[in-house]
Design an enzyme around this catalytic site. Structure first.
Site, PDB file in Angstrom:
ATOM      1  N   HIS A  91       0.864  -1.186   0.000  1.00 33.71           N
ATOM      2  CA  HIS A  91       0.000   0.000   0.000  1.00 33.71           C
ATOM      3  C   HIS A  91       0.896   1.231   0.000  1.00 33.71           C
ATOM      4  CE1 HIS A  91      -3.710  -2.282   0.849  1.00 33.71           C
ATOM      5  NE2 HIS A  91      -2.895  -3.094   1.489  1.00 33.71           N
ATOM      6  N   PHE A  92       0.870   1.969  -1.098  1.00 28.84           N
ATOM      7  CA  PHE A  92       1.697   3.174  -1.173  1.00 28.84           C
ATOM      8  C   PHE A  92       0.878   4.441  -0.904  1.00 28.84           C
ATOM      9  CE2 PHE A  92       5.686   1.681  -3.758  1.00 28.84           C
ATOM     10  CZ  PHE A  92       6.070   0.927  -2.664  1.00 28.84           C
ATOM     11  N   ARG A  93      -0.424   4.268  -0.675  1.00 25.88           N
ATOM     12  CA  ARG A  93      -1.281   5.353  -0.161  1.00 25.88           C
ATOM     13  C   ARG A  93      -1.365   6.577  -1.064  1.00 25.88           C
ATOM     14  NH1 ARG A  93      -3.344   1.796   3.330  1.00 25.88           N
ATOM     15  NH2 ARG A  93      -2.084   1.405   5.163  1.00 25.88           N
ATOM     16  N   ASN A 108      -6.574   0.976  -2.695  1.00 21.01           N
ATOM     17  CA  ASN A 108      -7.435   1.613  -1.685  1.00 21.01           C
ATOM     18  C   ASN A 108      -6.892   2.982  -1.297  1.00 21.01           C
ATOM     19  OD1 ASN A 108      -5.275   0.317  -0.450  1.00 21.01           O
ATOM     20  ND2 ASN A 108      -6.375  -0.065   1.445  1.00 21.01           N
ATOM     21  N   HIS A 146      -3.085 -12.573   1.608  1.00 18.15           N
ATOM     22  CA  HIS A 146      -2.754 -12.802   3.030  1.00 18.15           C
ATOM     23  C   HIS A 146      -3.582 -13.864   3.759  1.00 18.15           C
ATOM     24  CE1 HIS A 146      -6.042  -9.942   3.231  1.00 18.15           C
ATOM     25  NE2 HIS A 146      -5.285  -8.905   2.939  1.00 18.15           N
ATOM     26  N   ASN A 162      -5.017  -6.710   9.810  1.00 17.67           N
ATOM     27  CA  ASN A 162      -6.147  -7.447   9.265  1.00 17.67           C
ATOM     28  C   ASN A 162      -5.715  -8.193   8.009  1.00 17.67           C
ATOM     29  OD1 ASN A 162      -8.761  -8.345   9.015  1.00 17.67           O
ATOM     30  ND2 ASN A 162      -9.458  -6.535   7.880  1.00 17.67           N
ATOM     31  N   ASP A 209       2.037  -7.121   2.406  1.00 13.26           N
ATOM     32  CA  ASP A 209       0.870  -6.304   2.786  1.00 13.26           C
ATOM     33  C   ASP A 209       1.346  -5.054   3.527  1.00 13.26           C
ATOM     34  OD1 ASP A 209      -1.668  -5.332   3.146  1.00 13.26           O
ATOM     35  OD2 ASP A 209      -2.297  -6.839   4.604  1.00 13.26           O
TER      36      ASP A 209
END
Lengths: 307, 445
Positions: free
Chosen positions: B62-64, B94, B232, B278, B305
């Protein structure tokens, strides 16, 4: 004697720690019975009650306990405060600490909030109920109430009935009573029973009757009505039929069994009025003992009782 | 410019290579891998005692970016990846706005190219706005360079949408990656449901929340013949379901994170929010099943993740803290220390699951040292002992439960397209000092 800086939960205490608090509670209870209830033990100390959840008895109980010992107290309710402006728990507590308080009593909806706070402030933190985790002073007052009547906790059969999953009172009592040598049985709807509850030292009874049979202590837990809305059990009527304590069910326990409830009671749901107001009920005595227990805890943590 | 990397143990599981060899890089590509390569005019890098592997591939980060650059952005994420030994990463959509159209796919690709450190492969959303209702423009995104599709962070809860997405994505030979979680079962959960959640009074997420979704996806993949990838996996039950499905010929693949391989729910004791993730950390029994699944091929890939968050989002009451672990810079060290060193997984298998396997699932040319391929190379010092210090992370996310862990084995140099994108300065200093000492010279003051 008591090495802990905070009172976060009974899971962290030893039997000796608990016995020490209960011993001191007996001497503080005597003060409440006096005409002039003012002792200078905590004179010059300040205690803040930081309450993020509605509470009447616990907050008032802590406040009176501190006042009887001559501490200054302030109450902080989350509504109408900086919390509504978005301040975090950590920042609120830091602010209060900087004002010079000597102890923080916290009630919060998140499990672990008291422990979280204890990592961010230097003063003792007293857990007055954190989410569905622990409510240590409630369990201490329950144990004290039983001890007064039975003389000991060791070897007693204690039945805890109701919503064990969401009950911080149940957790603290399971940890406390088992450490003191009692046998704790839990019973309630399977949907409200936490997983692996037996690993905590409690025994899982198949039915309420099985838990209550020959018990020395019967403790009913408050049912929060929003649980019913979530469908954890079908109706209040069905709950009271299968899991409520009425006169007939209480007869399964020993004739001199004690009935406890942390309050406030939903009459007709977890307890019938006949048992709430019955001779075996110690619900009012519990409230009185609550003040004494909290005096003992404050004395231990900030009045020099921690040696 | 030619570079000759000399004397390392070269490991390329995709081609079954394992031995002391030299690697010649020419024009950004690998031109030779052989014993005693000579190239007179090349810059020679002595890698004696080190291990040279294909640049690592992480299929789940996730690099946001766009939207949450205070947590991470494509530049800081790329630096973090390079420092962890990764040269190719697939980043989840996301973001805000979610990457659910071709323009945003192009944004990610072009920003990553401008940064120019590692290959950043965008994963596009399955559904418009990641809302789980209508299918996003999967074809357009595939054409723009999206390598896979996922609503990661959320499951695709609507089984009909999932079924259509599998069928539709398969036309473009793209895999759908599912974050398997039945929302009705996991609602409110912040850790594994079990003894520890009982003691801590925290709402638990039962294993069934993951396993029912895994079972559904397997059934849908079997029925449609399309490929599905399970992100995951965290439970023994999921591993068993996937093992059985693979045996039956269902086109299912899956990944596991380093933290699910080395930690259990026990670390949540004390309400450490760095262990809040999660799917949640499970139990010893699950960890054993995950390792077994890696060994027997049920689990194809190791993926981090990588989920960076700001300190303000983590230093909170447990139920209010964000889920996720910043994982790029500890992944390799954890795998080497906790799986390879104790003999649970061979080095070659570990490398395969961090190179060729994830590249294959995504259908991208990466994860091999085949001559002619891009010179994406990671150099590992297997004996390097180091202590995880979150404040040294190049990622903006310092949220790790491994702070203070002592690990053995580390990426010390990373090359993307022949260009060195990372070198561990502390390691280099120590190595130089050692070489000077060995050859009898006196170390500089």
């Amino acid at each position: 004697m008591f090495k802990h800086r905070h009172l976060l939960g009974l899971g962290k205490l030893t039997a000796e720690d608990i016995a020490y608090i209960l011993r001191l509670t007996a001497s503080f209870k005597e003060i409440i019975d006096r005409d002039v209830k003012k002792f200078p033990t905590l004179k010059g100390k300040a205690v803040v009650n930081l309450f993020y959840e509605a509470s009447t008895r616990t907050r008032n109980s802590f406040e009176l306990a501190a006042k009887y010992l001559s501490a200054d107290t302030i109450s902080f309710a989350s509504s109408g405060s900086s919390v509504e402006k978005g301040e975090t728990l950590k920042d609120t507590a830091k602010t209060l600490e900087m004002m010079g308080v000597d102890a923080i009593v916290i009630r919060h909806g998140s499990s672990g909030a008291a422990e979280f706070l204890s990592r961010h402030v230097r003063v003792p933190v007293i857990n007055a109920g954190d989410g569905t985790h622990e409510h240590p002073t409630q369990a201490l007052l329950d144990m004290f109430t039983v001890m007064e009547k039975k003389g000991t906790l060791s070897g007693l059969k204690v039945a805890i009935v109701g919503d064990i999953l969401h009950s911080r009172v149940a957790r603290s009592n399971i940890f406390g009573f088992t450490k003191m040598g009692a046998e704790v049985y839990v019973a309630g709807p399977a949907t409200l029973m936490p997983p692996d509850v037996e690993k905590t030292g409690a025994r899982l009874a198949g039915t309420v009757d099985e838990a209550v049979k020959d018990a020395d202590v019967v403790m009913a837990l408050r049912i929060q009505l929003e649980r019913q809305k979530k469908g954890m059990f079908p109706t209040a009527k069905e709950y009271s039929g299968f899991f409520g304590i009425n006169g007939e069910r209480l007869k399964l326990a020993k004739p001199d069994a004690l009935l406890l409830h942390p309050g406030p009671v939903n009459r007709g749901l977890e307890l019938c009025s006949e048992v709430v107001d019955g001779l075996q009920s110690l619900i009012n005595e519990q409230v009185r003992n609550g003040v004494a227990v909290r005096m003992a805890v404050l004395y231990i943590l900030i009045g020099g009782g921690r040696k | 410019m030619k570079k000759l990397l000399k004397g390392a143990r070269v490991l390329d599981p995709a081609r079954g290579l394992d031995g002391v060899m030299d690697v010649l890089i020419e024009g950004g590509k690998i031109s030779a891998v052989d014993k005693e390569v000579t190239a007179g005019d090349a810059e020679v890098v002595d890698l004696t005692g080190l291990v040279l592997v294909p640049g690592l591939v992480d299929m789940h980060v996730h690099f946001r970016d766009p939207g949450f650059q205070y947590k991470e952005d494509i530049e800081s994420g790329s630096r973090s990846a390079a420092a962890g030994g990764f040269t190719t990463v697939a980043c989840m959509p996301n973001t805000n706005p979610p990457v659910d159209n071709a323009a945003l796919v192009s944004y990610v690709i072009s920003k990553a190219e401008r940064v120019g450190l590692v290959r950043v492969l965008p994963v596009g959303c399955v559904s418009k706005g990641r809302q789980g209702r209508e299918m996003a423009e999967i074809g357009d995104m595939a054409a723009a360079g999206a390598v896979a599709f996922s609503d990661d962070g959320k499951p695709v809860a609507d089984s009909s949408l999932m079924r259509r997405a599998l069928l539709y994505a398969s036309m473009f030979d793209r895999v759908v990656i599912d974050h398997c979680e039945e929302p009705a079962l996991s609602e409110g959960g912040v850790m594994n449901e079990g003894y520890i959640s009982t003691v801590l009074g925290l709402p638990g997420t039962p294993r069934s929340a993951e396993e029912t979704a895994v079972a559904r996806d397997i059934i849908l993949a079997g029925e449609t013949g399309a490929r599905v990838h399970i992100a995951h996996v965290s439970t023994r039950g999921s591993v068993e379901l996937i093992r059985r499905a693979k045996a039956e010929g269902v086109r299912v693949s899956c990944e596991v994170t380093p933290h699910h391989l080395v930690l259990t729910e026990e670390v949540v004791m004390g309400y450490d929010t760095c262990a809040k993730v999660n799917p949640p950390l499970r139990t010893e029994e699950d960890v054993e099943a995950l390792i077994e699944g890696l060994k027997d091929g049920t689990i194809d890939a190791i993926a981090t993740d990588h989920a960076p968050h700001s300190e303000d989002e983590k230093d909170l009451e447990f139920d209010r803290a964000a889920f996720g672990i910043s994982g790029l810079e500890t992944a390799l060290g954890l795998v080497l220390t906790c799986l390879v060193t104790p003999g649970k997984l061979s080095l070659s298998e570990a490398v395969r699951k961090m190179t060729r396997e994830p590249a294959g699932i995504l259908g991208v040319e990466a994860g091999t040292l085949k001559p002619g391929s891009s010179a994406d190379i990671t150099v590992i010092d297997p004996d390097r002992e180091w202590t995880v210090n979150k404040y040294d992370f190049l990622s903006k996310g310092k949220n790790t439960p491994f702070h203070g862990w002592k690990l053995k084995g580390k990426a010390v140099m990373t090359f993307t397209g022949g260009k060195m994108v990372f070198k561990d300065a502390a390691w280099e200093r120590d190595r130089k000092a050692r070489i000077v000492y060995k050859t009898g010279g006196s170390p500089r003051p």
